[in-house]
Design an enzyme around this catalytic site. Structure first.
Site, mmCIF file in Angstrom:
data_model
loop_
_atom_site.group_PDB
_atom_site.id
_atom_site.type_symbol
_atom_site.label_atom_id
_atom_site.label_comp_id
_atom_site.label_asym_id
_atom_site.label_seq_id
_atom_site.Cartn_x
_atom_site.Cartn_y
_atom_site.Cartn_z
ATOM 1 N N ARG A 18 96.907 78.599 31.024
ATOM 2 C CA ARG A 18 97.781 77.834 32.066
ATOM 3 C C ARG A 18 99.618 77.916 31.878
ATOM 4 N NH1 ARG A 18 96.111 71.984 32.039
ATOM 5 N NH2 ARG A 18 97.541 71.861 33.737
ATOM 6 N N TYR A 28 88.172 62.946 29.140
ATOM 7 C CA TYR A 28 89.614 63.009 28.809
ATOM 8 C C TYR A 28 90.126 62.000 27.508
ATOM 9 C CZ TYR A 28 92.004 66.254 32.096
ATOM 10 O OH TYR A 28 92.343 67.284 33.097
ATOM 11 N N GLY A 33 88.101 64.984 39.776
ATOM 12 C CA GLY A 33 89.224 64.711 40.730
ATOM 13 C C GLY A 33 89.269 62.950 40.443
ATOM 14 N N ASP A 91 85.783 75.386 35.601
ATOM 15 C CA ASP A 91 86.345 74.343 35.866
ATOM 16 C C ASP A 91 86.020 73.941 37.391
ATOM 17 O OD1 ASP A 91 87.653 71.846 35.581
ATOM 18 O OD2 ASP A 91 89.694 72.918 35.456
HETATM 19 ZN ZN LIG Z 1 90.685 70.022 31.860
#
Ligand SMILES: [Zn+2]
Length: 390
Positions: free
Chosen positions: A228, A131, A69, A284
């Protein structure tokens, strides 16, 4: 203390049949059709499973164990995922990682989180990085993190085709992949680049280029969230054929969703006739499942949870798919990809990580490294920090 499990209907994940299992020192010591002859002097705890389906503990190869988050201000940072969120879900092995927030969170905290879960009886590893590129590391490089830090087995989730990504070039991705691959060779660890795929139209273009232009084996490139978007999933099927292992995310699907649910994706993959060992599913857990508008502003957020893995397994069985057909995606496939040789299979000598399913396919009993964590749905081992228990 030895533990004898009688009358287990064993799927290891292949169908094995009704067996008695002898467990000690965290391992499956013996398995046979007839009860073992044991010395009367031995202390043996006996459980009759009455023919209940017994499967390997699930492997969740993508969870934000320290909490993810943080995409909607500091107060949106999600707290760590406590032990029982995994064990109640039948997860006995987890790989922790960082996502968008690799600034206020770092590799050291993920390693510590993995060690904490191990202390509590689970098996936990992690990836270095997050990321962004260059990846955040503990010792200065991806290669040395994997080589020197016991818990670190790969790098990720490196984001591509996403507005939150560093927009890595092919050369940058290849440099990271080569570090992971070589470190994997040196250590026998997974040595993979776990790639977060965003909603971007570029999809898996960068991975296709990496496969076309470099000598690095396809197994090193491990994209996740490939369900997704439907077009992205079609691309994932193509690269699975080329040797990549693709990971689907078990997220709660809403009306009008542009992707496939994990159960849809797994069923489609298996029916496509692709190599059955190259699909995995992860939760996840602890990550945020955000929805953004076209300005990149977050409009809605849910929190991922490991529970969804057992629900996904149940949904697949409800559709009439055979347990031994769908189970590898949750067990032996991630174990093979992650080179966790004692995990993901019910085999003599392997770790005693087991899930006993109830008739309705919910999780009834869970054993991790030979210890009961859940018995008849009741938590036997509580997380060390009790405030977080829910
Ligand atoms: Zn991810």
């Amino acid at each position: 203390m030895l533990l004898l499990l009688q009358n287990a209907q064993v799927y290891g994940p292949q169908f094995i049949g009704r067996r008695h299992l002898l467990i000690g020192a965290g391992k499956l010591l013996w398995m046979g059709e007839q009860p073992p002859r044991l010395d009367d002097a031995l202390a043996v705890e006996v459980h009759d499973l009455g023919g209940a389906r017994t499967i390997p503990g699930l492997i969740d190869a993508h969870a934000h164990i320290t909490g993810g988050g943080g995409e909607s201000g500091y107060s949106s940072r999600i707290p760590p995922v406590p032990l029982h969120r995994f064990t109640r879900a039948g997860v006995t092995t987890v790989v922790g990682l960082l996502g968008t927030d690799d600034v206020t969170r770092n590799t050291a905290s993920v390693v510590a989180g993995a060690r904490g879960l191990c202390e509590e009886g689970l098996t936990a590893y992690c990836h270095t990085g997050g990321y962004h590129v260059p990846p955040v590391t503990l010792t200065g490089s991806v290669r040395s993190d994997i080589v020197h830090v016991d818990r670190i087995i790969g790098v990720g989730e490196i984001a591509i085709s996403d507005h939150r990504s560093s927009q890595p070039t092919l050369d940058e991705l290849l440099r990271i992949a080569s570090d992971a691959h070589v470190a994997g060779m040196m250590t026998g660890k997974a040595g993979i680049v776990h790639l977060h795929l965003g909603d971007g139209e570029r999809g898996l273009e960068l991975v296709r280029q990496a496969l076309d232009k470099s000598e690095i084996p396809a197994r090193v490139f491990n994209p996740t969230h490939v369900n997704r978007r439907r077009a992205l999933f079609e691309e994932a099927l193509e690269i699975a054929e080329r040797g990549c292992n693709v990971d689907v995310t078990a997220y709660p699907v809403r009306e009008g969703d542009k992707g496939w649910s994990a159960e849809d994706a797994i069923a489609k993959y298996l029916n496509a006739g692709l190599p059955a060992q190259r699909i995995t599913v992860s939760s996840d857990g602890g990550g945020c499942l955000p929805v953004f508008d076209s300005d990149g502003t977050l409009t809605h957020m849910e929190i991922g949870s490991p529970d969804i893995l057992a629900l996904t397994l149940g949904a697949l069985l409800e559709r009439g798919l055979a347990l031994e057909r769908v189970l590898p995606a949750f067990t032996s496939n991630p174990a093979r990809l992650l080179r966790l040789h004692d995990k993901g299979n019910i085999r003599v000598g392997a770790d005693a990580d087991l899930v006993v399913l109830a008739d309705d396919t919910s999780v009834r009993h869970v054993m991790a490294r030979g210890r009961w964590h859940v018995l008849d749905g009741q938590l036997m081992i509580k997380p060390t920090i009790q405030e977080t228990a829910r």
